[in-house]
Design a protein around this motif. Structure first.
Motif, PDB file in Angstrom:
ATOM      1  N   ASP A 289      76.003   8.795  -9.742  1.00  0.00           N
ATOM      2  CA  ASP A 289      76.196   7.937 -10.915  1.00  0.00           C
ATOM      3  C   ASP A 289      77.141   8.550 -11.947  1.00  0.00           C
ATOM      4  O   ASP A 289      77.549   7.868 -12.898  1.00  0.00           O
ATOM      5  CB  ASP A 289      74.842   7.655 -11.594  1.00  0.00           C
ATOM      6  CG  ASP A 289      73.857   6.975 -10.651  1.00  0.00           C
ATOM      7  OD1 ASP A 289      74.273   6.026  -9.966  1.00  0.00           O
ATOM      8  OD2 ASP A 289      72.683   7.404 -10.587  1.00  0.00           O
TER       9      ASP A 289
ATOM     10  N   ASP B  29      72.042   1.558 -11.240  1.00  0.00           N
ATOM     11  CA  ASP B  29      71.681   2.166  -9.970  1.00  0.00           C
ATOM     12  C   ASP B  29      70.306   1.607  -9.565  1.00  0.00           C
ATOM     13  O   ASP B  29      69.549   1.149 -10.428  1.00  0.00           O
ATOM     14  CB  ASP B  29      71.638   3.686 -10.174  1.00  0.00           C
ATOM     15  CG  ASP B  29      70.981   4.391  -9.017  1.00  0.00           C
ATOM     16  OD1 ASP B  29      71.393   4.137  -7.872  1.00  0.00           O
ATOM     17  OD2 ASP B  29      70.039   5.172  -9.261  1.00  0.00           O
TER      18      ASP B  29
ATOM     19  N   HIS C  71      70.760  14.433  -5.939  1.00  0.00           N
ATOM     20  CA  HIS C  71      69.361  14.814  -5.707  1.00  0.00           C
ATOM     21  C   HIS C  71      69.212  16.135  -4.970  1.00  0.00           C
ATOM     22  O   HIS C  71      68.186  16.385  -4.344  1.00  0.00           O
ATOM     23  CB  HIS C  71      68.615  13.714  -4.910  1.00  0.00           C
ATOM     24  CG  HIS C  71      68.402  12.475  -5.697  1.00  0.00           C
ATOM     25  ND1 HIS C  71      67.587  12.421  -6.803  1.00  0.00           N
ATOM     26  CD2 HIS C  71      68.922  11.237  -5.556  1.00  0.00           C
ATOM     27  CE1 HIS C  71      67.596  11.212  -7.305  1.00  0.00           C
ATOM     28  NE2 HIS C  71      68.410  10.466  -6.577  1.00  0.00           N
TER      29      HIS C  71
ATOM     30  N   ASP D  33      70.634   7.805 -12.554  1.00  0.00           N
ATOM     31  CA  ASP D  33      69.728   8.954 -12.598  1.00  0.00           C
ATOM     32  C   ASP D  33      70.246  10.158 -11.817  1.00  0.00           C
ATOM     33  O   ASP D  33      69.685  11.232 -11.917  1.00  0.00           O
ATOM     34  CB  ASP D  33      68.361   8.573 -12.017  1.00  0.00           C
ATOM     35  CG  ASP D  33      68.423   8.443 -10.501  1.00  0.00           C
ATOM     36  OD1 ASP D  33      69.128   7.545 -10.017  1.00  0.00           O
ATOM     37  OD2 ASP D  33      67.799   9.283  -9.811  1.00  0.00           O
ATOM     38  N   SER D  34      71.295  10.008 -10.986  1.00  0.00           N
ATOM     39  CA  SER D  34      71.639  11.147 -10.138  1.00  0.00           C
ATOM     40  C   SER D  34      73.150  11.282  -9.940  1.00  0.00           C
ATOM     41  O   SER D  34      73.936  10.502 -10.475  1.00  0.00           O
ATOM     42  CB  SER D  34      70.929  11.042  -8.788  1.00  0.00           C
ATOM     43  OG  SER D  34      71.610  10.124  -7.966  1.00  0.00           O
TER      44      SER D  34
ATOM     45  N   ASP E 108      67.687   3.044  -6.856  1.00  0.00           N
ATOM     46  CA  ASP E 108      66.567   3.963  -6.653  1.00  0.00           C
ATOM     47  C   ASP E 108      66.398   4.919  -7.828  1.00  0.00           C
ATOM     48  O   ASP E 108      67.354   5.558  -8.261  1.00  0.00           O
ATOM     49  CB  ASP E 108      66.788   4.763  -5.365  1.00  0.00           C
ATOM     50  CG  ASP E 108      66.723   3.861  -4.143  1.00  0.00           C
ATOM     51  OD1 ASP E 108      65.601   3.519  -3.739  1.00  0.00           O
ATOM     52  OD2 ASP E 108      67.804   3.467  -3.638  1.00  0.00           O
ATOM     53  N   ASN E 109      65.181   4.997  -8.319  1.00  0.00           N
ATOM     54  CA  ASN E 109      64.836   5.869  -9.438  1.00  0.00           C
ATOM     55  C   ASN E 109      65.479   5.475 -10.756  1.00  0.00           C
ATOM     56  O   ASN E 109      65.404   6.192 -11.741  1.00  0.00           O
ATOM     57  CB  ASN E 109      65.179   7.338  -9.145  1.00  0.00           C
ATOM     58  CG  ASN E 109      64.412   7.855  -7.959  1.00  0.00           C
ATOM     59  OD1 ASN E 109      63.189   7.670  -7.881  1.00  0.00           O
ATOM     60  ND2 ASN E 109      65.111   8.446  -7.014  1.00  0.00           N
ATOM     61  N   THR E 110      66.160   4.328 -10.776  1.00  0.00           N
ATOM     62  CA  THR E 110      66.693   3.841 -12.050  1.00  0.00           C
ATOM     63  C   THR E 110      66.090   2.454 -12.307  1.00  0.00           C
ATOM     64  O   THR E 110      65.231   2.319 -13.178  1.00  0.00           O
ATOM     65  CB  THR E 110      68.233   3.782 -12.034  1.00  0.00           C
ATOM     66  OG1 THR E 110      68.750   5.077 -11.734  1.00  0.00           O
ATOM     67  CG2 THR E 110      68.772   3.363 -13.391  1.00  0.00           C
TER      68      THR E 110
HETATM   69 MG    MG Z   1      69.383   6.774  -7.973  1.00  0.00          MG
END
Ligand code: MG
Ligand code: GLC
Length: 704
Positions: free
Chosen positions: A649, A468, A609, A645-646, A470-472
């Motif tokens: 996923d 992933d 999220h 992360d979310s 974003d944020n991963t």
């Molecule tokens: Mg993400």
């Protein structure tokens, strides 16, 4: 036709089925094995695979550990290894079913042929079958065998608490799987009409036009009408000890000593009708017993009442109720009753199917049966008797008497039953109806052309990392640089991203962060796939996921739902309808799904999220896209490491892929803790991915 049957739980083998050994090894087990054999006998069927679980456990026979068992030259039991090796009850198999689906895909690859039909049996297989059928674009046929909503209703009636029903039976999970299976299935096969009207109708995805009643075949080889003299079985001697005049017609009832079988109403009917008492004997076979006082409360009460009623009506010399019998005696018993010009009675409060009635029919013994449940269909098909209200003892007595007295009608019923049982309740007739129904489905849904057994598109790749964004991937620049250099230095390793962003937005953010263009880009939450530097788009995938997707209607229906606000235009894609969601103001996701289903709409709802809600076609998600790639490239899911992360996923983290959840994950992933093959890293962002690569020894072990 190549047909795949799936039956997940219990102990399944081709010989000596251990029926009744435990709650998971019973009627369904027998049903699927006999169905596999019967289907394979048909000339239009070239292969049948019955997929089940491989069990390696000293507590059960080693037969259940064999990967491939031939039932006939065209039918096989295929045992797939997933989850722990030991034998487990069905309620705890849920976490391993994604893995079963992945294993099934591997099996299909090894056969090199996409099945024409996938037929799932029971909720657990429904879950696996729905995923597989969606992925392959093959029609799904589903048979519930027994249904969660009905079971829950009955347990609640018995006073079992909702909490126990949840913890012991994993009921919500089961019902959700049933809903999903009914949603995807093009055909649902039931055994009786009552099952359709009273049980399946409790489901949100009840679609009566997709349902068909095809009763299971029964093995009628042991049941035939009396010819010549009747064997002198031990049971016959046992009966004669009870009866003063053994020449009278026999009113026969056979059932378990279960309250719901309603034997006491039959006794009352007989006891209170003096003419009937003179005319016939009553024979009650209610299981085997040693000492009634030592039985469980249920059968103890039933049998005690039976003895009390016999005494109350003074039925000595008129009623036989032997203590024990051997199942081999039963066919002779039906014949004895038929020879006496007797009748078979099933007074149950409700009878789901009514196997004994079909056995009686095949033996030339007319029937009188409860109007509640399967007997309806049997009498309709065979025209070999009458239905009664199981609560009306007086009427029951009268009906039995008139059935015995009208000899002409009795003979018609007897011969109708013999013919009807064979015409409607043999496996051959089941298969004839089955194939007729299934042929209509072939060619209906677009078959995916994704299983190419030989060539893979990127033949140099042996393993792949899919992350992933974003944020991963993003969040820790130093860790990201380290990750990128590791990936670049391994030539046999493919690199992919799977993101909620659309293509250009994904490319921009990757470039800004000096990430090279990946081999594969899965964008817009799995609804779009692009390959290589030329960013060639996968149009097969687009066509595949378009199935049942009605974007405009979905948007109309969700208009005005509190807590939902459409995302800006650039986030809306052909196969992705995206909202911002305020979970404090919006109805629960489950309610939204229900709302859609009530309007005959279906979608994959993905919540991330605690702020985003994406609606995707049911065949699309990041997870489905990863599996599609796996199949297309010939990479087993075990060779793919995925990181996220979310919420969007989740599907790619589950199953046989090597899952990595980065340390900064969002709360909706919490429930994945403890699921097989999902590693929770401590490190955040790309640091967590690096940690996951270590954990699975993904780079070290396999590079030489
Ligand atoms: Mg993400
Ligand atoms: C990305 C997408 C957005 C989507 C979200 C969750 O932020 O831009 O449209 O809702 O991911 O999947």
């Amino acid at each position: 036709m190549y047909i795949i049957l799936i039956s997940v739980h219990g102990l399944i083998r081709g010989h000596n089925l251990e029926l009744g050994r435990d709650a998971d090894t019973g009627g369904q087990t027998k049903y699927v094995v006999e169905l596999a054999r019967a289907l394979a006998e048909h000339p239009d069927v070239s292969r049948v695979d019955l997929l089940t679980r491989q069990i390696i456990d000293p507590k059960v026979a080693s037969d259940y550990s064999v990967s491939l068992e031939a039932l006939t030259p065209k039918a096989y039991i295929v045992r797939l290894p997933f989850g722990p090796r030991r034998y487990l009850r069905k309620e705890v198999l849920w976490p391993y079913l994604d893995s079963m689906a992945d294993q099934a895909l591997q099996h299909i690859r090894s056969i090199g042929r996409v099945p024409d039909i996938i037929h799932s049996h029971y909720a657990d297989a429904g879950y696996v079958g729905a995923r597989l059928a969606s992925l392959l674009g093959v029609p799904l046929v589903h048979t519930g065998h027994s249904l969660g909503r009905e079971k829950r209703r009955r347990l609640l009636d018995q006073g079992v608490s909702s909490h126990t029903i949840e913890t012991q039976y994993n009921m919500t999970r089961r019902i959700e799987a049933e809903e999903a299976a009914m949603d995807v299935a093009s055909l649902v096969i039931a055994s009786t009409r009552q099952e359709v009207e009273k049980q399946y109708s409790q489901y949100a995805n009840y679609q009566p036009r997709n349902m068909q009643v095809i009763p299971p075949g029964t093995d009628l080889s042991r049941f035939h009408p009396p010819r010549g003299s009747i064997a002198d079985t031990p049971l016959r001697h046992k009966l004669n000890r009870f009866l003063r005049d053994t020449a009278k017609p026999m009113v026969l009832a056979i059932s378990r000593a279960d309250e719901r079988k309603n034997i006491h109403t039959l006794l009352r009917a007989y006891g209170e009708n003096s003419e009937l008492r003179q005319r016939a004997n009553l024979v009650i076979i209610a299981g085997n017993r040693d000492d009634i006082t030592q039985l469980d409360r249920g059968p103890r009460t039933v049998l005690t009442n039976l003895l009390l009623l016999i005494d109350k009506y003074d039925l000595y010399g008129h009623v036989a109720y032997p203590k024990d019998h051997h199942s081999n005696d039963i066919p002779e018993l039906y014949r004895l009753a038929a020879r006496s010009h007797g009748i078979f009675v099933n007074p149950a409060l409700t009878e789901p199917f009514g196997l004994t009635l079909i056995e009686a029919a095949a033996s030339g013994l007319p029937i009188i049966a409860t109007e509640d449940g399967g007997p309806h269909d049997i009498v309709d098909h065979c025209k070999n008797g009458l239905l009664i209200d199981p609560l009306d003892a007086d009427a029951l007595g009268e009906v039995i008497l008139s059935a015995l007295n009208d000899r002409q009608r009795w003979r018609t019923w007897a011969s109708n039953g013999i013919k009807g049982a064979h015409r409607h309740y043999s496996w051959q007739s089941h298969v004839t109806s089955y194939l007729k129904a299934v042929r209509r489905l072939l060619g209906q849904s677009s078959r995916a052309r994704m299983i190419r057994p030989a060539k893979s598109r990127l033949p140099t790749i042996e393993r792949m990392v899919v992350c992933d964004i974003d944020n991963t991937l993003l969040g820790d620049d130093a860790a990201l640089a380290e990750l990128v250099s590791k990936i670049n230095s391994d030539t046999a390793l493919g690199f992919g991203v799977a993101t909620g962003r659309h293509l250009s937005s994904a490319l921009n953010i990757l470039a800004e962060n000096s990430v090279p263009v990946p081999d594969v880009l899965i964008t817009s939450v799995g609804t779009e796939i692009h390959y290589g530097k030329q960013l060639r788009s996968d149009t097969d995938w687009q066509r595949h996921i378009d199935y049942r997707w009605e974007r405009d209607r979905l948007e109309d229906l969700l208009d005005g739902v509190p807590g939902l606000r459409l995302q800006p235009k650039e986030n809306q894609r052909r196969h992705k309808l995206s909202y911002y969601i305020d979970p404090d103001k919006s109805p629960p996701i489950r309610e939204i799904v229900r709302h859609l289903r009530q309007h005959n709409l279906t979608a994959n709802l993905v919540y991330s999220h605690q702020a985003y809600l994406d609606l995707l076609p049911i065949r699309a998600s990041k997870g489905q896209a990863v599996r599609y790639l796996a199949a297309k490239w010939g990479l087993p899911p075990r060779c793919i490491l995925v990181a996220g992360d979310s919420g969007n996923d989740i599907e790619m983290l589950r199953g046989d892929t090597l899952g990595v959840v980065v340390g900064n994950y969002s709360p909706e992933l919490r429930h994945l803790h403890g699921e097989p093959q999902i590693y929770f890293a401590h490190g955040h962002y790309a640091r967590g991915i690096l940690e996951g690569l270590e954990h699975y020894a993904f780079l070290v072990e396999q590079t030489k």
